[in-house]
Design a protein around this motif. Structure first.
Motif, short mmCIF file in Angstrom:
data_model
loop_
_atom_site.label_atom_id
_atom_site.label_comp_id
_atom_site.label_asym_id
_atom_site.label_seq_id
_atom_site.Cartn_x
_atom_site.Cartn_y
_atom_site.Cartn_z
N ILE A 1 50.66 39.03 55.01
CA ILE A 1 50.06 39.93 54.02
C ILE A 1 50.67 39.71 52.63
N GLY A 2 51.93 39.38 52.55
CA GLY A 2 52.56 39.12 51.25
C GLY A 2 51.95 37.92 50.56
N VAL A 3 51.73 36.85 51.30
CA VAL A 3 51.11 35.64 50.74
C VAL A 3 49.69 35.95 50.28
N ARG A 4 48.93 36.63 51.15
CA ARG A 4 47.52 36.91 50.82
C ARG A 4 47.37 37.87 49.66
N LEU A 5 48.15 38.94 49.65
CA LEU A 5 48.05 39.89 48.53
C LEU A 5 48.49 39.24 47.21
N THR A 6 49.54 38.46 47.27
CA THR A 6 49.99 37.76 46.07
C THR A 6 48.91 36.81 45.59
N HIS A 7 48.36 36.01 46.51
CA HIS A 7 47.32 35.04 46.14
C HIS A 7 46.14 35.72 45.45
N TRP A 8 45.57 36.74 46.11
CA TRP A 8 44.35 37.35 45.59
C TRP A 8 44.62 38.21 44.35
N THR A 9 45.77 38.84 44.27
CA THR A 9 46.09 39.62 43.08
C THR A 9 46.28 38.68 41.88
N VAL A 10 47.02 37.61 42.07
CA VAL A 10 47.20 36.64 40.98
C VAL A 10 45.85 36.02 40.61
N ALA A 11 45.01 35.70 41.60
CA ALA A 11 43.69 35.14 41.31
C ALA A 11 42.87 36.10 40.45
N GLY A 12 42.90 37.38 40.79
CA GLY A 12 42.18 38.38 40.00
C GLY A 12 42.72 38.50 38.59
N ILE A 13 44.04 38.50 38.47
CA ILE A 13 44.66 38.59 37.14
C ILE A 13 44.31 37.36 36.31
N VAL A 14 44.39 36.18 36.91
CA VAL A 14 44.06 34.95 36.18
C VAL A 14 42.61 35.00 35.72
N ALA A 15 41.70 35.41 36.59
CA ALA A 15 40.30 35.50 36.20
C ALA A 15 40.13 36.48 35.03
N TRP A 16 40.75 37.64 35.13
CA TRP A 16 40.67 38.63 34.06
C TRP A 16 41.23 38.06 32.76
N ASN A 17 42.40 37.47 32.84
CA ASN A 17 43.05 36.99 31.62
C ASN A 17 42.37 35.76 31.02
#
Length: 180
Positions: free
Chosen positions: A11-27
């Motif tokens: 869950i740590g890998v997956r949450l990190t991956h998708w949260t960073v992906a969302g942040i990168v898309a937003w930014n």
């Protein structure tokens, strides 16, 4: 023997991956305001967490499971050239290289964004220019990452995107699996 599913991404890998992906898309596509800055620092912090998790995390999250050494890269590229990609329960060597590249770009973007806000560089163009170049490089790498995940999912019939959502990957050997 039928392939079985193996829990690879915690869950740590997956949450990190998708949260960073969302942040990168937003930014990359959103406004460059205070939210952009805060999210950039959050992304850098999550990358920092993921680096630590690469040393102390679960089996397939650890760097020892997927670090892209030259011999592993050569073997993997050879398998691609033969049309039979080697299976990896964790990242394949090219995926590992991409993860490292993405993380370094995110950290460098956070650093260049911070530099842009320092009084010492007020009126200087180079911090902004560096930030822009890094942003473009990140866009290119993100596109390559997405295309690579789709192509390899189709080629190997192992849905890598679904695996990053569920945490499970197919293990064609049917055993508990080692990554290399």
């Amino acid at each position: 023997m039928p392939a079985r599913r193996v829990k690879t991404w915690d869950i740590g890998v997956r949450l990190t991956h998708w949260t960073v992906a969302g942040i990168v898309a937003w930014n990359l596509f959103g406004p460059t305001d205070q939210v952009h800055r805060v999210l950039g620092y959050v992304a850098a912090g999550l990358v920092g967490f993921r680096v630590v998790w690469g040393f102390v995390g679960t089996q397939y999250a650890r760097f020892e499971a997927w670090w892209p050494t030259l011999p592993h890269l050569v073997d993997y590229l050879g398998s691609l050239g033969r049309g039979r990609p080697m299976h990896h329960l964790s990242h394949n060597p090219l995926g590992g290289l991409m993860a490292i590249a993405l993380w370094l770009l995110i950290l460098a973007l956070a650093a260049s964004g911070w530099l842009m806000r320092l009084d010492a560089f007020w009126g200087e163009d180079w911090p902004h220019d560096i930030h822009t170049y890094l942003s473009t490089a990140l866009e290119i790498c993100v596109c390559a990452h997405i295309v690579g995940a789709i192509v390899m999912s189709v080629w190997t019939r192992d849905n890598l995107i679904l695996a990053m959502l569920t945490g499970f990957k197919r293990n064609p050997g049917g055993d508990s699996g080692t990554d290399r």
